[in-house]
Design an enzyme around this catalytic site. Structure first.
Site, short mmCIF file in Angstrom:
data_model
loop_
_atom_site.label_atom_id
_atom_site.label_comp_id
_atom_site.label_asym_id
_atom_site.label_seq_id
_atom_site.Cartn_x
_atom_site.Cartn_y
_atom_site.Cartn_z
N GLY A 289 0.76 -1.20 -0.24
CA GLY A 289 -0.04 0.06 0.05
C GLY A 289 0.57 1.18 0.22
O GLY A 289 1.98 1.27 0.42
N LEU A 296 -8.24 17.43 -0.60
CA LEU A 296 -9.12 17.05 -1.76
C LEU A 296 -9.13 18.37 -2.65
O LEU A 296 -9.16 17.96 -3.97
CB LEU A 296 -10.52 16.68 -1.47
CG LEU A 296 -11.41 16.32 -2.38
CD1 LEU A 296 -10.75 15.14 -3.19
CD2 LEU A 296 -12.89 15.99 -2.13
N TYR A 352 -6.50 7.72 0.36
CA TYR A 352 -6.02 6.68 1.20
C TYR A 352 -7.50 6.00 2.04
O TYR A 352 -7.53 4.83 2.00
CB TYR A 352 -5.26 7.13 2.16
CG TYR A 352 -4.41 5.78 2.98
CD1 TYR A 352 -3.70 5.13 2.60
CD2 TYR A 352 -4.65 6.03 4.24
CE1 TYR A 352 -3.17 4.10 3.36
CE2 TYR A 352 -4.37 4.93 5.01
CZ TYR A 352 -3.41 4.13 4.37
OH TYR A 352 -2.93 3.06 5.33
#
Length: 446
Positions: A289, A296, A352
């Protein structure tokens, strides 16, 4: 990465100063060491049902010291509250208060475990109220425990008894040092499947396992733990990490596979490698990962797509290949690494958190598909874990994150690895579609 503050307040002058000033004093946790006793001190089994009697008998068979009634001022290694026949909220009062009176006798690093049944829509309103009430009780109690003690619960689905292998295995996991950083959590036993290992020190003997993202950090610790527990391990990571990957593979006497897991044929290549080297594939741990943090408003396509592609889409494709293969049958196990960020969210981590929330959704929806081939799929959701990644967090934010859980410290990569090794074992065959948080009971969202 060392927690220097925790080291300071656990010795000499630092301990005295912290106590006088009322500063947090994170305890040294009782972690698993091969050959050490499962738990030190007597276990108080509180409960009047046949399930309580069965559990007490099983604990005695494990050569543990069991009490059915409190002995004043006797130090206890654990308290197990068996309420598998709860029908009314009033039924909670007496056993809960008995446990409360015994808490002062709980030793450092002790354990409190509840064994109960989850509330369901088919329960009477009173039974559902009592069972859901126990959930709130246990999570609150876990926040009250001190000195490295933890509180966790085992939930028995309809038709599952405490004598089922996975229920006993969950109790054993929560009693042991393997669950040091698991606190305030529940594990649901959905079926009576499972088989307790002949050798508790080697529960994965004879298994072949694959770990992605295994070159360093949590992935390397997972590989070491699976090897310690008896599995033959295939370690997967990017070619750029080849040197680190080879070093860990040599350490665990495993094999290294340099592979970009976002390749469309990644699942097939993993299968071919495992079968060629070990003749089988029993366990797949999706650990690989990345993070690409941005608010954003500042997020671009490359950051978003990279995180979703590696953390989530690659797992979906690999799982499809596994399920389509005749080599992934019998009792296969898939364990994915999620994150508490996917549960509570985290500022600057929309990509994430979306990927890790997606992992948990994937696990729940894939559970019936794995059950159809005799297997299971579960996830582990770490909180703040001491790694190279968290070392790069600014000091003040890092300290806040470390202390914002009931154990007042960060976890270790080995804590995540222990939970994964347990879920990968045959003893956990009755656990499917679950998410186990390894977060020390985060104060928010866990």
């Amino acid at each position: 990465m060392a927690d220097k503050y925790a080291q300071l307040v656990n010795q000499g002058l630092g301990r005295n100063v912290a106590k006088k000033l009322g500063l947090p004093q994170p305890a040294v946790l009782r972690r698993y060491q091969p050959g050490e006793p499962l738990i030190t001190g007597p276990i108080l089994v509180q409960g009047s049902t046949a399930g309580a009697d069965t559990l007490a008998t099983q604990l005695l068979a494990w050569d543990l010291d069991v009490r059915r009634h409190p002995v004043p001022r006797e130090k206890l290694g654990a308290i197990i509250l068996v309420l598998d026949e709860l029908e009314r909220p009033e039924d909670l009062e007496e056993p809960v208060l008995v446990v409360g009176a015994s808490l002062r006798d709980l030793a450092r690093g002790g354990r409190v475990i509840t064994v109960s049944r989850p509330a369901s829509e088919t329960d009477s309103p009173a039974a559902a109220a009592a069972r859901q009430g126990l959930d709130g009780f246990l999570r609150s109690l876990a926040k009250e425990l001190r000195a490295g003690a933890t509180g966790n619960g085992v939930l028995l689905a309809e038709g599952v008894q405490i004598a089922s292998p996975s229920a006993l295995a969950a109790v054993r996991f929560f009693l042991s040092g393997r669950s040091a950083f698991v606190d305030g959590q529940f594990l649901k036993i959905s079926s009576p499947s499972g088989e307790l290992p002949r050798d508790p020190e080697k529960p994965l003997a004879g298994k072949a396992a694959v770990v992605t993202g295994a070159a360093r950090g949590i992935g390397a610790h997972i590989a070491r733990t699976l090897h310690r527990d008896g599995a033959a391990v295939v370690l997967v990571d990017l070619p750029v990490a080849g040197e680190h990957l080879a070093a860990v593979a040599n350490e665990v006497k495993g094999t290294a596979l340099q592979l970009d897991i976002t390749r469309k044929d990644a699942g097939q290549r993993i299968l071919e490698h495992a079968v060629q080297r070990h003749g089988r594939l029993d366990i797949v741990v999706h650990n690989a990962g990345i993070t690409r943090d941005k608010l954003l408003a500042n997020m671009d396509q490359s950051r978003w797509s990279a995180v979703i592609g590696i953390n989530l889409a690659a797992q979906l494709r690999i799982n499809e290949a596994l399920l389509a293969s005749e080599h992934f049958r019998g009792a296969p196990r898939i364990v994915s690494v999620a994150s508490t960020s996917g549960i509570a969210g985290n500022r600057g981590q929309t990509n994430y958190a979306a990927s890790k929330g997606g992992v948990m959704g994937m696990v729940r929806a894939s559970a019936p598909l794995l059950a159809a081939v005799g297997g299971t799929i579960n996830a582990v959701a770490p909180g703040f874990i001491e790694t190279e990644m968290t070392e790069r967090i600014p000091f003040a934010l890092r300290e806040i994150a470390r202390r914002a859980n009931s154990l007042q410290q960060g976890g270790r990569p080995a804590d995540v690895a222990e939970a994964i090794a347990f879920l990968a074992s045959d003893a956990a065959a009755g656990i499917n579609g679950e998410v186990l948080r390894v977060c020390g009971q985060n104060m928010v969202g866990a």
